[in-house]
Design a protein around this motif. Sequence first.
Motif, short mmCIF file in Angstrom:
data_model
loop_
_atom_site.label_atom_id
_atom_site.label_comp_id
_atom_site.label_asym_id
_atom_site.label_seq_id
_atom_site.Cartn_x
_atom_site.Cartn_y
_atom_site.Cartn_z
N TRP A 134 0.17 10.45 -12.51
CA TRP A 134 -0.42 11.09 -11.35
C TRP A 134 -0.04 10.34 -10.07
O TRP A 134 -0.76 9.45 -9.64
N PRO A 135 1.10 10.66 -9.44
CA PRO A 135 1.38 10.07 -8.13
C PRO A 135 0.39 10.65 -7.12
O PRO A 135 0.21 11.88 -7.06
N CYS A 136 -0.29 9.80 -6.38
CA CYS A 136 -1.31 10.31 -5.47
C CYS A 136 -1.61 9.30 -4.37
O CYS A 136 -1.22 8.15 -4.44
N ILE A 137 -2.30 9.78 -3.37
CA ILE A 137 -2.86 8.92 -2.34
C ILE A 137 -4.29 8.65 -2.77
O ILE A 137 -5.08 9.57 -2.94
N GLN A 138 -4.61 7.39 -3.00
CA GLN A 138 -5.93 7.01 -3.48
C GLN A 138 -6.75 6.46 -2.32
O GLN A 138 -6.32 5.51 -1.64
N SER A 139 -7.91 7.05 -2.08
CA SER A 139 -8.80 6.56 -1.02
C SER A 139 -9.63 5.41 -1.56
O SER A 139 -10.23 5.52 -2.63
N THR A 140 -9.62 4.31 -0.83
CA THR A 140 -10.42 3.15 -1.19
C THR A 140 -11.22 2.72 0.03
O THR A 140 -11.00 3.23 1.13
N ARG A 141 -12.08 1.75 -0.14
CA ARG A 141 -12.86 1.26 1.01
C ARG A 141 -11.96 0.59 2.04
O ARG A 141 -12.32 0.43 3.19
N ASP A 142 -10.74 0.19 1.61
CA ASP A 142 -9.78 -0.44 2.52
C ASP A 142 -8.87 0.57 3.21
O ASP A 142 -8.13 0.20 4.11
N VAL A 153 5.67 -2.09 4.74
CA VAL A 153 5.22 -3.12 3.83
C VAL A 153 3.70 -3.10 3.76
O VAL A 153 3.03 -2.98 4.78
N GLY A 154 3.16 -3.24 2.56
CA GLY A 154 1.73 -3.29 2.35
C GLY A 154 1.20 -1.96 1.88
O GLY A 154 1.76 -0.91 2.19
N PRO A 155 0.13 -1.98 1.12
CA PRO A 155 -0.38 -0.74 0.53
C PRO A 155 -0.93 0.25 1.55
O PRO A 155 -1.00 1.44 1.28
N LEU A 156 -1.30 -0.21 2.74
CA LEU A 156 -1.91 0.68 3.73
C LEU A 156 -0.97 0.98 4.89
O LEU A 156 -1.36 1.63 5.84
N ALA A 157 0.27 0.52 4.82
CA ALA A 157 1.16 0.57 5.98
C ALA A 157 1.97 1.85 6.09
O ALA A 157 2.76 1.98 6.98
N PHE A 158 1.79 2.80 5.19
CA PHE A 158 2.63 3.99 5.23
C PHE A 158 1.90 5.20 4.69
O PHE A 158 0.86 5.09 4.07
N TYR A 159 2.50 6.35 4.94
CA TYR A 159 1.95 7.58 4.41
C TYR A 159 3.06 8.36 3.72
O TYR A 159 4.18 8.44 4.22
N PHE A 160 2.75 8.91 2.58
CA PHE A 160 3.66 9.77 1.84
C PHE A 160 2.80 10.85 1.21
O PHE A 160 1.77 10.56 0.63
N ALA A 161 3.21 12.09 1.32
CA ALA A 161 2.42 13.20 0.79
C ALA A 161 2.60 13.30 -0.72
O ALA A 161 3.25 14.20 -1.23
N ALA A 162 2.06 12.32 -1.44
CA ALA A 162 2.17 12.29 -2.90
C ALA A 162 1.24 13.31 -3.52
O ALA A 162 0.11 13.49 -3.07
N SER A 163 1.71 13.95 -4.55
CA SER A 163 0.94 14.95 -5.26
C SER A 163 1.38 14.98 -6.71
O SER A 163 2.59 15.00 -6.98
N HIS A 220 3.74 17.92 -7.14
CA HIS A 220 4.90 18.12 -6.27
C HIS A 220 5.74 16.88 -6.02
O HIS A 220 6.65 16.92 -5.20
N THR A 221 5.46 15.78 -6.72
CA THR A 221 6.23 14.56 -6.51
C THR A 221 7.14 14.31 -7.71
O THR A 221 6.67 14.09 -8.82
N LYS A 222 8.44 14.37 -7.46
CA LYS A 222 9.42 14.02 -8.48
C LYS A 222 9.69 12.53 -8.39
O LYS A 222 9.68 11.95 -7.31
N ILE A 223 9.94 11.93 -9.56
CA ILE A 223 10.21 10.50 -9.62
C ILE A 223 11.57 10.31 -10.28
O ILE A 223 11.82 10.83 -11.37
N PHE A 224 12.44 9.58 -9.58
CA PHE A 224 13.77 9.28 -10.10
C PHE A 224 13.85 7.78 -10.35
O PHE A 224 13.56 6.98 -9.46
N ILE A 225 14.24 7.40 -11.56
CA ILE A 225 14.24 6.01 -12.00
C ILE A 225 15.65 5.43 -11.87
O ILE A 225 16.64 6.06 -12.26
N ASP A 226 15.73 4.22 -11.32
CA ASP A 226 16.99 3.50 -11.22
C ASP A 226 17.40 3.02 -12.61
O ASP A 226 16.61 2.37 -13.31
#
Length: 176
Positions: free
Chosen positions: A89-97, A126-136, A139-145
């Motif tokens: 489940w790729p997602c944006i997780q809301s936390t107290r931070d 950099v950092g867990p709170l420093a960016f936004y990505f519309a993860a779902s 609707h989120t495909k993951i490509f592995i190196d």
Amino acid sequence: MLSGYQYFELDKTTALLLNKDWTHELYVKFACAQGLAGSILMNVNNGEANLVNTVEVYGRTKSVDIHRELSTLATSSILTTTPMYPNLWPCIQSTRDGSKLVIGTQSCDCLIMLIVRLDRNEEPKVGPLAFYFAASPKHTKIFIDQDSWTKAKDIESNESTQSIEPFNLVGQARQL
């Protein structure tokens, strides 16, 4: 830069590794982090794409990881939505931070710590709170190196693994 790398879309074998039970195979956490390093997350609805550089993995239960996800129904990354990939489940997780980009599995949460946008010219975030990505999850495909996946499989096959790399152990350590 990416033209020299080989990628494959996440499949059942990859999902199986990311969902392995840490209770019996604690060393698998290192394989999970290595397997997602260098991956690409792409939202197929809006075309956003990110190169994942750094991942921290956290077990789901206190018995395997004291830094586990302290989930509530509202913040758990294991959603009721049927995901694109089995038990991921790729997602944006809301936390107290604040909101964090996470790939949740049955056994762990993979917290994305550093990304580089591929669909537009932006500075790396950099950092867990420093960016936004519309993860779902839908609707989120993951490509592995491929190189990271090969290293992850090597780590998984060695039960005595205690780190991803044999050097810079302090740099690999999380909060104690």
